[in-house]
Design an enzyme around this catalytic site. Structure first.
Site, PDB file in Angstrom:
ATOM      1  N   ASP A   1       0.837  -1.214   0.000  1.00 33.92           N
ATOM      2  CA  ASP A   1       0.000   0.000   0.000  1.00 33.92           C
ATOM      3  C   ASP A   1       0.864   1.253   0.000  1.00 33.92           C
ATOM      4  O   ASP A   1       1.855   1.330   0.750  1.00 33.92           O
ATOM      5  CB  ASP A   1      -0.865   0.045   1.269  1.00 33.92           C
ATOM      6  CG  ASP A   1      -2.082  -0.855   1.183  1.00 33.92           C
ATOM      7  OD1 ASP A   1      -2.184  -1.627   0.214  1.00 33.92           O
ATOM      8  OD2 ASP A   1      -2.919  -0.772   2.103  1.00 33.92           O
TER       9      ASP A   1
ATOM     10  N   GLU B   1      -5.268   4.321  -3.073  1.00 35.61           N
ATOM     11  CA  GLU B   1      -6.696   4.504  -2.833  1.00 35.61           C
ATOM     12  C   GLU B   1      -7.213   5.686  -3.652  1.00 35.61           C
ATOM     13  O   GLU B   1      -6.503   6.681  -3.829  1.00 35.61           O
ATOM     14  CB  GLU B   1      -6.954   4.796  -1.344  1.00 35.61           C
ATOM     15  CG  GLU B   1      -6.620   3.622  -0.437  1.00 35.61           C
ATOM     16  CD  GLU B   1      -6.979   3.888   1.024  1.00 35.61           C
ATOM     17  OE1 GLU B   1      -7.630   4.911   1.325  1.00 35.61           O
ATOM     18  OE2 GLU B   1      -6.598   3.064   1.869  1.00 35.61           O
TER      19      GLU B   1
ATOM     20  N   GLU C   1     -13.999  -2.095  -1.312  1.00 35.26           N
ATOM     21  CA  GLU C   1     -14.247  -2.227   0.138  1.00 35.26           C
ATOM     22  C   GLU C   1     -15.610  -1.663   0.513  1.00 35.26           C
ATOM     23  O   GLU C   1     -15.961  -0.540   0.107  1.00 35.26           O
ATOM     24  CB  GLU C   1     -13.119  -1.488   0.905  1.00 35.26           C
ATOM     25  CG  GLU C   1     -13.262  -1.608   2.409  1.00 35.26           C
ATOM     26  CD  GLU C   1     -11.983  -1.258   3.167  1.00 35.26           C
ATOM     27  OE1 GLU C   1     -10.959  -0.944   2.529  1.00 35.26           O
ATOM     28  OE2 GLU C   1     -12.034  -1.287   4.413  1.00 35.26           O
TER      29      GLU C   1
END
Ligand code: KIV
Length: 268
Positions: free
Chosen positions: A87, A118, A185
């Protein structure tokens, strides 16, 4: 994992084309990397969730680039065959494409095979910039923990018609920019199913129902070590397991067989 060959992006694409589910887990150190790899986990995600489950923070926002590099290197040392996604932490790709490249290179040099960013449409140009420079990228849409305050807390995304349309626009922008995988998610399972069927890249769900191409869980959640409220999408695989290795093996088997998540219990 016995005689398993090192997983490549081509191998993962083949799994996806065959409709074989991908079993992913977060992983933060060499010992767990070895155990998860031996148990047949396909993807080890060095998640910035480590800011919460390892460092004890309330959110992922404080995770430093150096910390991600440190943990990615440890996971890479323990792993033999699994695909490693690292990440990019909050603030490490938000300023400029040059900043994103600099930090993605650090993670790749630490042993990552792919980096995860993200965000939706706003991050697509950065994804394209990295992909054009030979870095494999995973997107992450739906609930994005780095935006937890802006999103008003841990909430299911894409529930309204407008929210669902925005989510599809964002996911498409990420895929069109060249992302090879997408983490989805906390979205309703019907929306996740629609996206998975149409987007053309593997969709790894967490709290997004069983129709996704694969599943990811935070390692400590599946070991029954959740701090505070246990999210609905979590299953404690240690229940009835004699060891951590057995619990992880059951997770892999249940994901591959479509037994986890059970939409009646774990879906939205
Ligand atoms: O950091 C993390 O753990 C994640 C989850 C989606 C698995 O990104």
């Amino acid at each position: 994992m016995g005689d398993r060959k090192r997983l490549t992006l081509h191998a993962l694409r083949d799994y996806h084309a065959r409709g074989e589910k991908l079993a992913a887990r977060t992983c933060y150190d060499a010992s767990f990397a070895r155990l998860l790899d031996n148990a047949g986990v396909d993807i080890l995600q060095v998640g910035d969730s480590l800011g919460m489950v390892v460092e004890g923070n309330a959110t992922t926002l404080a995770v430093a680039m150096d910390t991600m590099v440190h943990h990615t290197a440890a996971v890479a040392r323990g792993n033999t065959t699994a695909w490693i996604i690292a990440d990019m932490p909050f603030g490490s790709y938000h300023e400029s494409e040059a900043q994103a490249l600099h930090n993605a290179v650090r993670l790749m040099q630490a042993g990552a095979h792919m980096v995860k960013l993200e965000g939706g449409s706003w991050v697509a140009p950065t994804i394209r910039f990295l992909v054009e420079r030979g870095i494999a990228v995973c997107g992450h849409v739906g609930f994005t923990p780095q935006a937890v305050h802006a999103l008003g807390g841990y909430r299911i995304q894409g529930r309204s018609a407008e929210g669902a349309a925005q989510l599809i626009t964002d996911a498409s922008a990420v895929a069109q920019a060249g992302a090879e995988m997408l983490v989805l998610e906390l979205v309703p399972s019907s929306l996740a199913a629609e996206l998975t069927a149409t987007i053309g890249i593997p969709v790894i769900g967490i709290g997004a129902g069983s129709a996704c191409s694969g599943q990811v869980l935070v390692l400590y959640d599946m070991l029954g070590m959740t701090h505070g409220t246990v999210p609905r999408f979590v299953r404690n695989f240690m229940v009835d397991a004699g060891s951590i290795a057995e619990a992880v093996g059951r997770y892999v088997a249940d994901v591959k067989a479509g037994r986890f998540p059970d939409d009646h219990v774990h879906g939205y």
